[in-house]
Every structure is written in C-alpha cells, then in structure tokens.
Write an enzyme that holds these catalytic residues in place. Sequence first.
Site, mmCIF file in Angstrom:
data_model
loop_
_atom_site.group_PDB
_atom_site.id
_atom_site.type_symbol
_atom_site.label_atom_id
_atom_site.label_comp_id
_atom_site.label_asym_id
_atom_site.label_seq_id
_atom_site.Cartn_x
_atom_site.Cartn_y
_atom_site.Cartn_z
ATOM 1 N N HIS A 220 0.820 -1.209 0.000
ATOM 2 C CA HIS A 220 0.000 0.000 0.000
ATOM 3 C C HIS A 220 0.855 1.261 0.000
ATOM 4 O O HIS A 220 0.397 2.319 -0.406
ATOM 5 C CB HIS A 220 -1.004 -0.001 1.163
ATOM 6 C CG HIS A 220 -0.401 -0.011 2.529
ATOM 7 N ND1 HIS A 220 -0.133 -1.170 3.212
ATOM 8 C CD2 HIS A 220 -0.024 1.005 3.353
ATOM 9 C CE1 HIS A 220 0.363 -0.877 4.400
ATOM 10 N NE2 HIS A 220 0.456 0.433 4.509
ATOM 11 N N ASP A 249 0.220 -7.502 0.010
ATOM 12 C CA ASP A 249 0.668 -6.188 0.472
ATOM 13 C C ASP A 249 2.196 -6.106 0.486
ATOM 14 O O ASP A 249 2.824 -6.124 1.534
ATOM 15 C CB ASP A 249 0.104 -5.893 1.860
ATOM 16 C CG ASP A 249 0.174 -4.406 2.214
ATOM 17 O OD1 ASP A 249 0.660 -3.626 1.374
ATOM 18 O OD2 ASP A 249 -0.257 -4.040 3.320
ATOM 19 N N GLY A 336 3.059 4.877 10.070
ATOM 20 C CA GLY A 336 4.462 5.109 9.741
ATOM 21 C C GLY A 336 5.290 3.848 9.853
ATOM 22 O O GLY A 336 6.372 3.751 9.295
ATOM 23 N N SER A 338 4.297 1.039 8.603
ATOM 24 C CA SER A 338 3.990 0.231 7.424
ATOM 25 C C SER A 338 5.240 -0.120 6.639
ATOM 26 O O SER A 338 6.076 0.736 6.359
ATOM 27 C CB SER A 338 3.037 0.991 6.492
ATOM 28 O OG SER A 338 1.709 0.841 6.902
ATOM 29 N N SER A 354 1.804 -4.624 7.579
ATOM 30 C CA SER A 354 0.693 -4.266 6.707
ATOM 31 C C SER A 354 -0.272 -3.312 7.396
ATOM 32 O O SER A 354 -0.425 -2.171 6.994
ATOM 33 C CB SER A 354 -0.054 -5.533 6.252
ATOM 34 O OG SER A 354 -1.194 -5.199 5.479
#
Length: 491
Positions: A220, A249, A336, A338, A354
């Site tokens: 993402h 992802d 942040g 991710s 994720s």
Amino acid sequence: MSHKRMPKRKVAIAVGGVAALGAAAILLPNANASQDHGNQAAGVTGSAKTLKATQASNLAAQLEKALGDAAAGSYYDGAKQQLVVNVVSGDNNVIAQAKKAGAVVRQVKNSTRALKSAAGTLKTKATIPGTSWAVDPRTDKILVTADSTVTGAKWNRLQSTVQSLGSGMATLKKSAGSFKTFVSGGDAIFSQTQQGGVRCSLGFNVTASDGSPAFLTAGHCGVAAKDWSDSQNGQPIASVDQAKFPGNDFSLVKYTDANTQAPSEVNTGNGQTVQITQAADATVGETVFRMGSTTGLHDGQVTGLDATVNFASETNPGGTDTVNGLIQTNVCAEPGDSGGSLFTQDGGAVGLTSGGSGDCTSGGETFFQPVTAALQATGATLGNGGNGGNGGNGGNGGNAGNGAGDQSGSADPSASAGDQSGAGDQSGSADPSASAGDQSGAGDQSGAADPSASAGDQSGNGVGTGEQSGSGSDQSGAGSPNDGSSLTSTR
C-alpha cells in the site's frame, strides 16, 4: 533513516528505519537446538526435541506434506521450545514418524481442509470492512475479529455467519480499535502525493532479479507513491518496480544508484543490528520482533496464519480492500510503521508490516505480509545489492547473504537526533558489535529524549501519542511516546 557514506559510493542503509524510538525488546540468546528431552505431552508417547523457532517452522513444513489430509496445522510452544503438530486421523505409521522427527502430536477435531472451507464461507458471506479471520492451530479454530466499526446489521451478519459454521469451528471477538494500514507518521522513507506527504518504513534490503539493489516494503506504500526519499524533502533515492495491494501487500523498490550497497541486516537502534540470513515462514506461538520508523523495536507472538483482513478502502468510499495470506500477531504498530521488518532473533526475515488495530499504548492486532511470498512473487533474493562488494547474494543460495566484510558498522552511530524524531538518548546500551544472541544483558537505556535533537528535520512531524491531526507529514506532537523507555521485553 540514517546513512553512512562509504568509499566507492557504497551506502550502508539502516534497514528497518532509524534508531529504535524507545525500543522495547531484548533479543534473547538463541535456544539450544535439537536436544532430545523426555518431556511428554498428555496422551503422547515418544520424546519431543527442543527446537529454535526457525527449526520448528522448517519441521512443520516437512510434516505437513508427510501427514497429508491428516494434518491440521501446527504451532510452536515457546515455553517448552517444542513443535506441536495437530492431526485428525490418518496413517499411524506417518504419525509415528512425526513423533520420531521430534514433534509433539496432538489429536484435534478440525482438519486443515475443514478450516479452509470455513474461511471460504466467511469470505463469501462476511467480507465486511473492519473484519479479519485467521487459523489458530492452538485452539483448532478460526479466530474471527471485528473492529469497532462493525456494528448493527454488519455485526449481526458476521455473528450469524460464524454461528452457521457450526460449534467448535470458529470464535468471534471484538477489537477496541479499527483496522487500518499503517502508512503515514514515521521518518524512514518519504514520498509526496497529491494528497500530501506520506511516510513508511523500509523492510528488508534485497537484490532484484536483474541484480540491482532494492528493498521490500508494504504494497500500500508502493501503490500510494512511486518515488521514495530517505529524508522528508530530499531527492528520491529509489523507485517502485512492483507493487501489489490489495490482495497482497508488498512492494519491490529499486535504488536509483546501481552502486548502492545495502546490507542485509535490521537496525534495531542504538548501534545494534541483527544480521538477516534467510527468509523464514512464521509459526504460531513463536516470538517475533518488529522494527518500524515510528515506534521502533517491539516484540510479541505470532497468533494466526493465513489471515484475511478487510480494510476499509481509502481510495474507494464504501469499498473494501481485502488482503489475504497474512501473518497475525499481537506485536503493536502505529502509522508510519507500514512496510517495516518483522524478524526472528536468529536472523530470519518473516514479514512486512501491513496494518491492524490499536497502537503501542493500548495494544491490538497487527498483520504482516509474509516475506517468503513477496520474494517468490517479485523474484528478488535477500542479500546485498550493487556492483561489487560481496557479489550480491552472498554464499547461501541467494536467499541468505549476510552483510559482507566492508559493510561493517552500517548503522550510522553519528546520525543526528533530529533525524530520529526525538529518539531517546538511550545511554548504557549494549555493545553495538554484539550478535543478537549476545544481547541479553542490554543496557538500561533510561535516558530521556535528547534535548539536543534538531528540530530541522522534524517539521512538526514527530511521533505523537496516537493523536494525529492529519495524514502524511502533518502529524501533531513531537517526540516518541516511548522516548527513554527501557530495553526490556514488552510481553
């Protein structure tokens, strides 16, 4: 994210982001491997071996193939350091072989096939934003979770679907938070979009299939923006080559400078690193560590596999972004984080952050894209990239590749505090050259936030306490809520 400039334009990238902000996990000494013990599980004959989590994961994969339809999942008993394998019925000789291999064999009701069928029913009848489900082999059931947004008719629909699966097939629980992807808020990798600034965390350095240096992060993040920098307003240093979200992802992001040398390690903060030597499949029950640019280092346990998460779509109002095949854990994370790295103490790359619910104050569920699946899909291999150094992947078949000799000291001890979002001073740290297994006596790290931290790179962008007034770079609050906390296990 700190860098250390080295000869021949070799850049030592601190994998996983900047120094840990209020790091909260000691990497414990490795467990003894493959020692026979006489511990007996109830109703089980034969002895079980003491295994490290990575060994247990490898054994589980082998036994799953051998057991066939009799297999019903497995999990790691961390207290006893044993692999527990669930079986329903089948060839007693095969089961005897599983015991001989060193696993504890447990009779259960639900087979893997039955659990997957139940998950298929949930997908058909209950794909609702704010829901997730994952197989929990410890209970031999599917764990179904609904976040705080699932109410009224949606809750009734989910509840009735779970009940229709039959007694003993699934459990349903509520989560206090809401499921979301953890993009925005950190200071590892940055990009600009029409909606504003976004920030994610670098996961693991890899070598792309064409031999160029690259890294993995969340899908993402790669879908949100193409070009990424290592500073908030800096020039791009890498560009997205492949990105998959929803469905999966993960993103493969290639460094724009082909001479970039990116070591295969995770920077766990305060000069400490963990060498990443292999990609590892997760095992329920094992202890894992997550490094992210917002909240630093945290630890917890794997609680489910093959998880499906239904995120409320951020691009399609009223829509659902469904991601399958994820690892579910109780390790905390915040916006942040991710794309940040999920790994084991012995250097196994397990997952990419994720999303999930909650934060590092109240806890919650967090989900991770398996690294093994991302590597297979992108054709990348773990290890150092670039034109020189140790020649790419090292000597472990392309999927290992420790940092080579001239890569030592890759985490930059001179990184300014301003680049660390008000990171704690963390005095009394462990020896930065110590291996993960030698760090059990890490320092107290009781220092408060460094008063000399430069505000120049923070731009009102520090990590708040979860009260984020906007998306992207417009985060309120300065400094990490975990600044100065001790380096001890959070769980």
